[in-house]
Design an enzyme around this catalytic site. Sequence first.
Site, PDB file in Angstrom:
ATOM      1  N   HIS A  97      -3.918  -7.065  18.053  1.00  0.00           N
ATOM      2  CA  HIS A  97      -3.369  -6.052  17.158  1.00  0.00           C
ATOM      3  C   HIS A  97      -2.314  -5.242  17.914  1.00  0.00           C
ATOM      4  O   HIS A  97      -2.459  -4.038  18.137  1.00  0.00           O
ATOM      5  CB  HIS A  97      -4.477  -5.146  16.621  1.00  0.00           C
ATOM      6  CG  HIS A  97      -5.099  -5.663  15.369  1.00  0.00           C
ATOM      7  ND1 HIS A  97      -4.403  -5.752  14.178  1.00  0.00           N
ATOM      8  CD2 HIS A  97      -6.350  -6.131  15.115  1.00  0.00           C
ATOM      9  CE1 HIS A  97      -5.205  -6.241  13.241  1.00  0.00           C
ATOM     10  NE2 HIS A  97      -6.382  -6.488  13.774  1.00  0.00           N
ATOM     11  N   ASP A 102      -4.913  -2.570  12.996  1.00  0.00           N
ATOM     12  CA  ASP A 102      -6.331  -2.219  13.072  1.00  0.00           C
ATOM     13  C   ASP A 102      -6.533  -0.734  12.789  1.00  0.00           C
ATOM     14  O   ASP A 102      -7.459  -0.340  12.068  1.00  0.00           O
ATOM     15  CB  ASP A 102      -6.899  -2.591  14.442  1.00  0.00           C
ATOM     16  CG  ASP A 102      -6.077  -2.013  15.598  1.00  0.00           C
ATOM     17  OD1 ASP A 102      -4.876  -1.732  15.420  1.00  0.00           O
ATOM     18  OD2 ASP A 102      -6.643  -1.853  16.695  1.00  0.00           O
ATOM     19  N   TYR A 298      12.597  -9.523   3.871  1.00  0.00           N
ATOM     20  CA  TYR A 298      11.987  -8.234   3.555  1.00  0.00           C
ATOM     21  C   TYR A 298      13.030  -7.373   2.858  1.00  0.00           C
ATOM     22  O   TYR A 298      14.216  -7.428   3.189  1.00  0.00           O
ATOM     23  CB  TYR A 298      11.523  -7.508   4.818  1.00  0.00           C
ATOM     24  CG  TYR A 298      10.377  -8.168   5.541  1.00  0.00           C
ATOM     25  CD1 TYR A 298       9.068  -7.778   5.311  1.00  0.00           C
ATOM     26  CD2 TYR A 298      10.602  -9.200   6.460  1.00  0.00           C
ATOM     27  CE1 TYR A 298       8.008  -8.384   5.979  1.00  0.00           C
ATOM     28  CE2 TYR A 298       9.563  -9.811   7.120  1.00  0.00           C
ATOM     29  CZ  TYR A 298       8.261  -9.394   6.879  1.00  0.00           C
ATOM     30  OH  TYR A 298       7.223  -9.999   7.536  1.00  0.00           O
ATOM     31  N   GLU A 372      -6.048   7.346  20.067  1.00  0.00           N
ATOM     32  CA  GLU A 372      -6.993   7.368  18.953  1.00  0.00           C
ATOM     33  C   GLU A 372      -7.245   8.764  18.409  1.00  0.00           C
ATOM     34  O   GLU A 372      -7.750   8.916  17.288  1.00  0.00           O
ATOM     35  CB  GLU A 372      -8.315   6.733  19.384  1.00  0.00           C
ATOM     36  CG  GLU A 372      -8.225   5.241  19.649  1.00  0.00           C
ATOM     37  CD  GLU A 372      -9.574   4.642  20.002  1.00  0.00           C
ATOM     38  OE1 GLU A 372      -9.855   3.504  19.575  1.00  0.00           O
ATOM     39  OE2 GLU A 372     -10.364   5.321  20.709  1.00  0.00           O
TER      40      GLU A 372
END
Length: 392
Positions: A97, A102, A298, A372
């Site tokens: 990832h 994630d 895209y 995080e």
Amino acid sequence: MILEKAKSIQSYILEHRRHFHAHPELGYKEFQTAERVAAELSALGLEPRTGVAVTGVVADMVKGEGPTIALRADMDALPIQEQTSLPFQSTVPNISHACGHDAHTAMLLGAAQLLHQEDFQGTIRFIFQPAEENNYDDPDRYSGGERMVKEQVMDGVDYAVALHQVPMMPSGVMSVQEGPIMAAADIFTIEIHGKASHGGLSPEMGVDAIVIAAQVISQLQTIVTRNISPTEAAVVSIGTINGGFAPNVVADKVVLEGTSRALSQATMQVLRDRISAIAKQTAEMYGGTAIYDITQHYDVTENHPEAVKVGAEVAVGLLGSAERLIRIPPTMGAEDFSFMAQQVPSVFGLLGSMIAPEVSHSLHHPAMTLNEEVLPLGTAWLAETALALMKK
């Protein structure tokens, strides 16, 4: 305050982020990820639909009559060998990832937990999409976002919201700005066909695909300088060239691979038209033929002013200061939330997740890591923006 509620479920968000990080799956193969996502949504009393756009998961949280707000996260990983030494690093060789999907998936699951506790009048549609990074083996060459649009996932949606973590932006800041923020992008091939002959004995008997390719490459560089306004952003690059099979033989085939990018759909169409015309007409001029083929595409990721106004106000409230809501130039990178944003007014926010400058790496780097501690902030922004848009 919703940020405090998000912080109270930080362990939940981290648990899922780390699980997804350790068990990454490529696009259209996110079977285990989708199964876990569906289980978490079911635990909230929702009825998730699985197998949407092959491996996507969609669930509606309905609380009375009102608008429908879509919240989207991408689930796929990249074909990159991780080099982080994290205790929860990828357990799958050559897949990781490295773009932070994630974290996106975990934050959206966290937002579902928060919104389950809130009172509102309307519907929150949770969209966990596959295959943002590529179209892989899709028979129609659709990436996950485009395939979800084709499968009517955006039907009935009034606004759409998404978020991307950015490890090169300082933690504790966000960027939520209107207009194009990421480019339309194509990956293309140009297959040039000539006629083989002996390059020393009888070159006049052949049609040299290498000579044609050289002319095509040179002419392609005039598109941006002579067909695009200096005030518009555009790129045309050739990345690979393959052709010929012997030093003394006129090559009968050359394949070029490249990318083109622009910050408006109109400019992107000019690039496509000119690449096609230059390739085909140059080849014909030398007696050959050329086939221009777009293998991946895209749209422009464009933020709607009305949705941005709401998302920016929410961000300032969560960040505690307008100075922490920063402006950054549009990037020529691509994002397939663009297909959803082309359907309904949308806002795509950027969340700073830098650990420290000396240890931070950009997206798609094998050693990319993120802070995080910012995940509750992203979770809260998704949930609060959905609630604020619903009140409009």
